[in-house]
Scaffold this active site. Sequence first.
Site, PDB file in Angstrom:
ATOM      1  N   PHE A  11       0.835  -1.208   0.000  1.00 42.59           N
ATOM      2  CA  PHE A  11       0.000   0.000   0.000  1.00 42.59           C
ATOM      3  C   PHE A  11       0.870   1.259   0.000  1.00 42.59           C
ATOM      4  CE2 PHE A  11      -2.114   2.769   3.403  1.00 42.59           C
ATOM      5  CZ  PHE A  11      -2.750   3.583   2.479  1.00 42.59           C
ATOM      6  N   ASN A  32       8.251  -9.586  -2.048  1.00 40.40           N
ATOM      7  CA  ASN A  32       7.931 -11.016  -2.221  1.00 40.40           C
ATOM      8  C   ASN A  32       6.419 -11.251  -2.229  1.00 40.40           C
ATOM      9  OD1 ASN A  32       7.260 -10.611   0.415  1.00 40.40           O
ATOM     10  ND2 ASN A  32       8.418 -12.335   1.251  1.00 40.40           N
ATOM     11  N   THR A  35       2.305  -9.727   1.502  1.00 42.33           N
ATOM     12  CA  THR A  35       1.056  -8.986   1.770  1.00 42.33           C
ATOM     13  C   THR A  35       0.776  -7.953   0.677  1.00 42.33           C
ATOM     14  OG1 THR A  35       2.263  -7.412   3.164  1.00 42.33           O
ATOM     15  CG2 THR A  35       1.202  -9.261   4.284  1.00 42.33           C
ATOM     16  N   GLY A  36       1.728  -7.736  -0.213  1.00 35.83           N
ATOM     17  CA  GLY A  36       1.512  -6.768  -1.305  1.00 35.83           C
ATOM     18  C   GLY A  36       0.894  -7.428  -2.516  1.00 35.83           C
ATOM     19  N   ASP A  56      12.566 -12.261  -1.429  1.00 37.82           N
ATOM     20  CA  ASP A  56      12.429 -12.071   0.008  1.00 37.82           C
ATOM     21  C   ASP A  56      13.676 -11.355   0.533  1.00 37.82           C
ATOM     22  OD1 ASP A  56      12.240 -12.357   2.742  1.00 37.82           O
ATOM     23  OD2 ASP A  56      11.576 -14.433   2.673  1.00 37.82           O
ATOM     24  N   TYR A 145       5.193  -7.758  16.006  1.00 35.78           N
ATOM     25  CA  TYR A 145       5.296  -6.550  15.179  1.00 35.78           C
ATOM     26  C   TYR A 145       5.996  -5.434  15.953  1.00 35.78           C
ATOM     27  CZ  TYR A 145       3.746  -2.697  12.121  1.00 35.78           C
ATOM     28  OH  TYR A 145       3.694  -1.606  11.275  1.00 35.78           O
ATOM     29  N   LYS A 149       9.768  -3.978  15.073  1.00 40.13           N
ATOM     30  CA  LYS A 149      10.028  -2.582  14.686  1.00 40.13           C
ATOM     31  C   LYS A 149      10.970  -1.901  15.676  1.00 40.13           C
ATOM     32  CE  LYS A 149       7.524  -2.136  10.909  1.00 40.13           C
ATOM     33  NZ  LYS A 149       8.107  -1.809   9.606  1.00 40.13           N
ATOM     34  N   THR A 175      -2.327   4.993   8.589  1.00 34.76           N
ATOM     35  CA  THR A 175      -2.473   5.661   7.296  1.00 34.76           C
ATOM     36  C   THR A 175      -3.483   4.893   6.442  1.00 34.76           C
ATOM     37  OG1 THR A 175      -0.215   6.445   7.490  1.00 34.76           O
ATOM     38  CG2 THR A 175      -1.173   6.485   5.296  1.00 34.76           C
TER      39      THR A 175
END
Length: 312
Positions: A11, A32, A35-36, A56, A145, A149, A175
Site C-alpha cells: 500500500f 515477495n 502482503t503486497g 524475500d 510486530y 520494529k 495511514t
Amino acid sequence: MRVVVAGGAGFLGSHLIDALLARGDEIVCLDNYVTGRPANIAHLVGNPAFTLMEGDVVASCDVDGPVDAVMNLASPASPKDYFSLPIETLDVGSIGTRNLLELALRNDAKFFMASTSEVYGDPLVHPQPETYWGHVNSIGERSMYDEAKRFSEALTMAYHRSKDVDVKIVRIFNTYGPRMQADDGRVVTNFIVQALRGEPLTIYGDGNQTRSFCYVADEISGFLALLDSDQTGPINIGNPGEFTMLELAEIIIELTGSPGVLIHESLPRDDPKQRQPDITLAKQHLGWEPAIQLREGLEKTIPYFAELLARG
Ligand code: NAD
Ligand code: UDP
C-alpha cells in the site's frame, strides 16, 4: 537518485514509488508479495525508470549498480497480517532490515526505516512525542510486530553510530487511502467495505479507543521531506486529528449512506486505548504537516473501495 524500495508492492510502498518516479528518481522495487500485490505496481511495468526484483529481503538484498537510498517498508503491517505471519514479521524486521542496512552501507547510500507508532505500545503518555519510550508487552499478541520494529530502530541506530550510515527513521501513524486491500482487516477498510455492502459495522470493544488517521498522500509527502532532510529521527509522521472508533464509524456511515447498524465484537488483547502523534518535530525540522483531514481523505478513499467491490 537511484532508490531501492523494499516492500514497494504494498500500500504505502507503491504510493511512495509513484511519488519518487514523479520527481525523476529511478526505482528498484524489492517485494515477495507476502502482503503486497502485483496490481499495485502493474501501471509501472515497462517504465524504464522502474525495475522490479521479486524476492524475500530476508534471503538476500543484492542489487546491481549504484544505489543512493534504501527505503525499508518491507513488513506485514495490518494486525490481521502480522498475527498470521508472526515469524516472517520478526524475520523481516531483524534479518531483512540488516540485509537492507548492509546494502546501504556497501553503496554509501541513505537508509530510510519505516517504523511505527506501535513502538509506543499502549501509550501512557498522550499525545506521543518521539522522546516517549513506550509501553509495550514484549510477549503480548502484538509483540511480533512491535518488537520487530523496535529492533529495526535499534539496528538502524547501531549502523548509524558504529558504521556512520546516514539513516532516517519515520514513525508512521495509521495511514489510509486507495490501494489498501479490501480484506486487510484494518478499521478503515473494514468499516468502508461493511458500509458499502450495507452490513453492520464491527466495533471492537466499546469503540471509545482512539486512533489518528493520516491520508496516504500526506504520509508520503512526509516521507520525502524526511528523506531529503538532514534529520536522523525518529520522527512521527501522522495526522494529529484523533477519533474514537465510534466517531469514525459515524462519519463513514454518513459518507456512504449506509443503514448505520453497529455491532460490538470483542476487543483484541493489548489493543492500544489511545494514539495521537505529537508532530512538533516534523513541523519544526521538516516544515511538514498534513493537509487532508479525515472527512476529505475518506471521500477520496470510499470511491476506490466502491470500484474494488464492483469489480468483485
Ligand atoms: P503492506 O502490507 O501493504 O506492504 C508491505 C509490503 O512489504 C508488501 O508488499 C509485502 O509483500 C512486502 N514484504 C513483506 N515482507 C517482505 C519480505 N520478507 N521481503 C520482501 N517484501 C516483503 O503494508 P503497508 O501498510 O504498505 O506498510 C508499509 C510499511 O509501513 C510497513 O513496514 C509497515 O510496518 C509500516 N507502517 C504502516 C502503517 C500503515 O498505517 N499503513 C503504519 C505504521 C507503519
Ligand atoms: N477495530 C474495530 N473494528 C474493526 C477493525 C478494527 O473497532 O473492524 C479497532 C481495533 O480494535 C483498533 C482500531 O480499530 O482499536 C484500529 O485498528 P487497526 O487494525 O486499523 O489498526 P491498529 O490497531 O494497528 O492501530
